[in-house]
Design an enzyme around this catalytic site. Sequence first.
Site, PDB file in Angstrom:
ATOM      1  CE1 TYR A  86      43.247  46.116  31.431  1.00 30.37           C
ATOM      2  CE2 TYR A  86      43.495  48.330  32.501  1.00 30.37           C
ATOM      3  CZ  TYR A  86      43.741  47.248  31.769  1.00 30.37           C
ATOM      4  OH  TYR A  86      45.057  47.665  31.119  1.00 30.37           O
TER       5      TYR A  86
ATOM      6  CB  THR B 182      46.638  53.705  27.263  1.00 37.66           C
ATOM      7  OG1 THR B 182      46.935  52.199  27.232  1.00 37.66           O
ATOM      8  CG2 THR B 182      47.426  54.337  26.140  1.00 37.66           C
TER       9      THR B 182
ATOM     10  CE  LYS C 151      42.322  46.628  28.262  1.00 34.69           C
ATOM     11  NZ  LYS C 151      42.680  48.212  28.416  1.00 34.69           N
TER      12      LYS C 151
END
Length: 297
Positions: free
Chosen positions: A134, A46, A162
């Site tokens: 992740y 992001t 994650k």
Amino acid sequence: MQLSGSICALATPFTADGALDLEACARLIDYQLAGGTQALVVAGSTGEAHMLTESEWGRLLAFALEHVRGRVPVLAGTGAAATAASVQQTRRAQALGADAALVVTPYYVRPTQQGLLRHFTEVAEHGGLPVVMYNVPSRSGCDLLPETAARLAGHANIIGLKEARGDAARIAAVAPLAQPGFAVLSGDDASAHDAMLAGMQGVISVVNNLVPAAMRALCDAALRADRAAVEQHAAGLAPLIRALECAPNPIAVKAGLAALGICHAGLRLPLIELEPGAARVRLVHSLAALTPVASAA
């Protein structure tokens, strides 16, 4: 360190001419902390990490750490396609003072499960920071399977996962991996409430950039297993989460941050700003329903 609750995958603000905007970064961090965000991820997907130069990456992380001043944990995005590069970036993050590293599965190269096992082990043993793995197959092109994650969860320096796959089967498979010293965190805003009710310990969230207080309320309700409150908060957030899906992340997030007056909407090519039209209108309207600031913008 036991991560839990509402964690923001921070966007990286740029000025209108495309430069790194640290003043806007400070505003965004302050907005997160005021809203109850419990940890921050700097230079993740992001945060347009792959759009940053090495110098910018270091400046951004150093600035964020200085501005946060230890009030919440700061995780640095250090994942790379090559294991050696990820180890090197993790060492840089350690030298700057990051609390942990968020390490995405190697993208584009499509490693095997044994390759993923060795990759994360190398970063954990030689990067100098606690590692949160992740898994985001839609971006990386490979999938860290639950059985591989379970093997890695036993490593003393791997402190979490994650998981961005939000389907019910994956949630059911990875949620039981949560234990003291190893957090399982959702990476999918739309299913985060279901994931936490199933046993995950928090969410690393995109929508958190725009509505940190609302996401904190959802997490608090989910972690105390208050299903009625969870449904109420999830229903309130759902229109905004759907609105953010109108373009690849973080295009719509940047448009929302601009509507809040936090930063410019600009991104770096090949990402471009959200164009005027129905999608932008839906985004602004759904954001205005959740924050007075957006209503006044």
